[in-house]
Design an enzyme around this catalytic site. Structure first.
Site: not given
Ligand code: UDP
Length: 356
Positions: A203
């Site tokens: 993403h």
């Molecule tokens: N996550 C979720 N469902 C999904 C994909 C990710 O619950 O379909 C959770 C994942 O387990 C983690 C969080 O979203 O706890 C990560 O968010 P994201 O990847 O959007 O953001 P980042 O951590 O890169 O800032």
């Protein structure tokens, strides 16, 4: 004492679940939640409040789906109005999104103390909007809660006063431990008829917005010929359409899942491939090897300990990484604390700011 929490994006809802649960156990603490609406779909926002028991936001703004400047500007204006009305003793922000920065900026200009959870992380890539958000937020925060010594050192190099920095571990570890006991198999999983699979998420704007990078990522994933489950973020869905990318047929695209299902997928996967910050850590928490679709990471400890391999968006590095690491097990070794981070943070906040 009144704590006003500003959040707006999926990873912040997940972190808030741990913190809000601990707040509820303290007498005399009130939490007011402001949801900026940065993420607004049912499966990117509401599902987390419903299934993780996060208190409903008192204020729900609609600032999603805009450019960075427009979104941050609107958030700043609206959060300021709320702060003037609510007069909190402390503003709490998480991570590195536009909502984090807007929450911190509106508070500092009204001389309201700020606590930043997940402070001090750096990718040293200033083209990432997240990097700018976290540097600026850290500069105006009064309590900087860092997951590791490396994060503390980053802050010291930027001139942050050492007395403001607290090494507390990673709040997402609290969440991972709690929900591992409550994970749920997605109801579509059995119909896929898979004996084993790799879990993937994509993403980051740096990957999705560049047609060539996204194309290479799918080429690498496709050449592995492994079963890959890919719960797809709305941004990536739009970009696949916009760039007209054909998704290889070893990849099963599903809608974004709730956290309980995500934990089940992580725990039951053979390997995790991701460009997400949070998912890199969760791979480690659930003893899975992680291939990271980025050229740098803020979670450097995972790479240093050999739990995570950075492959960027090079198709050959991706497929080689997958083939070498598939089903490789790792031992979690307490890099990010003991799973009691939320309580440590709240104890520090209360002893520092609760003078009424
Ligand atoms: N996550 C979720 N469902 C999904 C994909 C990710 O619950 O379909 C959770 C994942 O387990 C983690 C969080 O979203 O706890 C990560 O968010 P994201 O990847 O959007 O953001 P980042 O951590 O890169 O800032």
């Amino acid at each position: 004492m009144k704590i006003l929490t500003v959040l707006g994006a999926r990873p912040q809802f997940i972190k808030a679940a741990a913190f809000s649960r601990v707040i509820a156990d303290y007498d005399g603490l009130q939490e007011v939640i402001v949801h900026t609406g940065q993420h607004y779909d049912q499966n990117m926002s509401d599902i987390f409040f419903e299934e993780m028991g996060i208190p409903l936001p008192k204020y729900k703004l609609q600032t999603g789906g805009k450019t960075h400047g427009a979104m941050t500007g609107q958030q700043l204006e609206k959060i300021e109005e709320i702060l003037l009305e609510e007069k909190p003793d402390l503003v709490l922000v998480y991570g590195d999104t536009n909502s984090t920065l807007a929450g911190a900026l509106s508070a500092v200009k009204l001389h309201i103390p700020i606590a930043h959870i997940e402070a001090g992380l750096r990718s040293f890539n200033r083209k990432m909007p997240e990097e700018i958000n976290r540097i600026l937020t850290d500069q105006v925060s009064d309590c900087l809660f860092v997951p590791s010594l490396g994060a503390k050192n980053n802050l010291l190099h930027e001139g942050v006063d050492e007395n403001k920095i607290f090494i507390v571990g990673d709040i997402m570890y609290d969440v991972s431990l709690y929900y591992k006991e409550r994970m749920v198999k997605p109801n579509w999983f059995d119909a896929l008829n898979l004996n084993n699979f790799i879990l993937c998420t994509i993403h980051r704007a740096e990957n999705t917005d560049d047609e060539l990078k996204l194309l290479n990522i799918f080429k690498g994933l496709g050449s592995s010929n492994k079963n890959i489950i890919l719960p797809l973020h709305p941004r990536t869905v739009n970009k696949i359409r916009e760039h007209n990318i054909t998704v290889p047929n070893n990849i099963r695209i599903v809608d974004p899942v709730g956290y309980l299902e995500m934990v089940w997928l992580e725990v039951n996967s053979d390997l995790i491939v991701t460009d997400s910050g949070g998912v890199q850590k969760e791979a480690y928490f659930h003893s899975k090897y992680c291939i990271t679709l980025r050229e740098e990471t803020e979670w450097v400890e995972l790479v240093e300990h050999g739990f995570n391999k950075l492959v960027g968006y090079d198709a050959k590095l991706i497929v080689d990484g997958i083939n070498v690491s598939d089903s490789q097990k790792i031992e979690s070794s307490g890099i990010y604390g003991d799973g009691k981070t939320a309580k440590k943070i709240l104890d520090i906040i209360v002893s520092t700011f609760n003078h009424q």
